[in-house]
Design a protein around this motif. Sequence first.
Motif, mmCIF file in Angstrom:
data_model
loop_
_atom_site.group_PDB
_atom_site.id
_atom_site.type_symbol
_atom_site.label_atom_id
_atom_site.label_comp_id
_atom_site.label_asym_id
_atom_site.label_seq_id
_atom_site.Cartn_x
_atom_site.Cartn_y
_atom_site.Cartn_z
ATOM 1 N N LYS A 149 1.011 -5.160 -0.928
ATOM 2 C CA LYS A 149 0.009 -4.137 -1.231
ATOM 3 C C LYS A 149 0.408 -2.795 -0.619
ATOM 4 N N GLN A 150 0.911 -2.831 0.603
ATOM 5 C CA GLN A 150 1.331 -1.601 1.271
ATOM 6 C C GLN A 150 2.502 -0.954 0.541
ATOM 7 N N HIS B 175 3.039 -1.051 -2.589
ATOM 8 C CA HIS B 175 2.468 -0.413 -3.781
ATOM 9 C C HIS B 175 1.790 0.904 -3.403
ATOM 10 N N LYS B 176 1.054 0.891 -2.301
ATOM 11 C CA LYS B 176 0.324 2.091 -1.873
ATOM 12 C C LYS B 176 1.269 3.231 -1.489
ATOM 13 N N LYS B 177 2.438 2.889 -0.950
ATOM 14 C CA LYS B 177 3.398 3.924 -0.575
ATOM 15 C C LYS B 177 3.824 4.764 -1.778
ATOM 16 N N HIS C 234 2.118 4.915 -4.895
ATOM 17 C CA HIS C 234 1.131 5.322 -5.890
ATOM 18 C C HIS C 234 -0.205 5.826 -5.339
ATOM 19 N N HIS C 235 -0.530 5.578 -4.094
ATOM 20 C CA HIS C 235 -1.791 6.036 -3.505
ATOM 21 C C HIS C 235 -2.991 5.737 -4.412
ATOM 22 N N PRO C 236 -3.197 4.473 -4.774
ATOM 23 C CA PRO C 236 -4.261 4.135 -5.741
ATOM 24 C C PRO C 236 -5.639 4.130 -5.086
ATOM 25 N N SER C 237 -6.657 4.418 -5.917
ATOM 26 C CA SER C 237 -8.039 4.295 -5.442
ATOM 27 C C SER C 237 -8.499 2.842 -5.495
ATOM 28 N N MET D 161 -6.906 -1.375 -6.723
ATOM 29 C CA MET D 161 -5.764 -2.183 -7.157
ATOM 30 C C MET D 161 -6.257 -3.494 -7.776
ATOM 31 N N SER E 257 -2.114 -0.698 -10.605
ATOM 32 C CA SER E 257 -3.141 0.335 -10.577
ATOM 33 C C SER E 257 -2.888 1.283 -11.739
#
Length: 592
Positions: free
Chosen positions: A188-189, A191-193, A195-198, A200, A537
Amino acid sequence: MGSKVVSSAAEFFKILRSLQNSESNEPCIYEEDIQILKMNGDRIALVNMCCGNQPIYVCEKAVPKIIEPDDQQIADTSNCSANHDDDEAIASVLQAELGPQPLTIMKARQLLSLYTLSQNANVSAVDNNPALHPLWVRCDMSDPAGTTWFGAETVCVSNKVSGIKLYSVTCKGSSVDKRALITLDELKQEHKKRHHPSSMVIKGSARFSLFGSTVVENTIIESQSNVTVDFKWCHVESILETPPLSSTATLNIKVASGDMRSPMFEMYRELEFIQTLADGLRTGETEWIEPVESVSAVNLTKAYLEELQSTAKTLQDQAPKTAETTKLKSETETPIFNSLLERGDLDFVEQLWVRMRKSVTSYQDIGDCLKLVIEALRYGDIKPWIHRDSSSSLSKLILQSYHQQMDHVSLTGLTPVHMLLEMGLDKMRKDYINYLIGEELTTLNHLCYFLSTDVDLQEQVIRLRKLHHLLEIIVTCSAFLGLPYDRLFLLTQSCLQHYKTNPYDEEHEFKLQIKPALISHFYQKEHPAVWEVEVSSGHGPREVRTSLQLSDRPLVDHVIFETDYPNETVNADSEDPAFFSTMVSCSLVNFA
């Protein structure tokens, strides 16, 4: 410098556009050492997971050209074409032996840069319409991340390219140490690096093998038949979790005829004899199968006719001849399903076929046996019973013999083979009808295509093979998976529909939706062949995904992986299976 890069991008675009517009799938050579192929994405499992079954470009290292010594070069230009064809043939053989070859990470990045630049409408020197197919480049894992693929796919809004999705595939060799695997939180981290999703969405999928190759004493016994099940579910909670019963499950069924474990094996041998006769009619040459019976075909036929003559001439006494047929078959047939696949109402022609197909070894045998039968009919020595709907030439002669008006039959040339083939086709069609109708899996109307005698004998054999393959599939799913009636009925209809319009193909994979509870005892204590979790996301064409695949075999075929487990493909007896780890990351680049 900038203009040179733009010029290179334009040239690269021109090559890809030409390949895209071409109907040919021949590879294109770029910069002498790079080969670009156009193919469907489903031919490469990893690419299929990202781009689906759409046309793609694949870049890989080209096979080096064959360079001849100076003293062997031919000056005569008339031979150039032939030499070029020879070189291409040799290169093709080398490519097949070596397998696909990767490019360096630096070269792969360069190709992706050219592709991305060529699709950017803000670069005025490059024509941007329409969008190119996705580009995928094989990589050699020379970077610290262990990259095996780079990919690029256009993002379109109103048919205009608005950005590019960039993919990177990184791999690790097989390991039994689960602590070395990335955790769900770490994924998950990752992915967040990017795309910075609101928000997932996390989805899981897995494939288990239910039937196919088996492991005996750490040795794999390969099977051409293979039944796997694919699961898909939401709300994944941990890496390698067992698919929940709420998953959607799809069986992938590929069955090859002739598996000795199959209850259909004896019928397959019978079908093979029919194919032998059909091949003999088509080519004029026959490779006879080793006879099952030690008694000659002629002596078996004589004994059968004498038995009929010695019994009462009434229909009641002639009809129930099933005991001997059962005795003839029971020595070799698999006990399971005999009551369903073996008929108890074989008529005279069918019982004659049973004896002859197990004993004839030449054209002479067939002619001599049929001569004995026809003479017995002509002189009234026998008045055998046959099914009303029998369509073979011998059956018609028997009907005529009831009225002492038999046509003359010249048992010369290939006529006896033709007659015997008809007998076998007639008998086996009834065998298949007996099972399918008896199990209420279909109706005669749905079988018309497969039972038609209006087409030539060769086509009748092809359709019979299709029907046999259908039964192999149904019986495999019934005997080994224990699927209930409603699933078998649906599978039967699917197979019938497929084979009415498609050629015979044992490589075709039939799909069947099932409830996981039906096969839970098969997979819940087994290790998956492939297990995947996907974090996504965004929506529509702007959806981005980061996924992890764990598999018992490498998902990449152009590099050699290190492994700390000696038998990475033999996981059946291991409490701690070895998995290859493959991670697919995606980045979205918007054109300003």
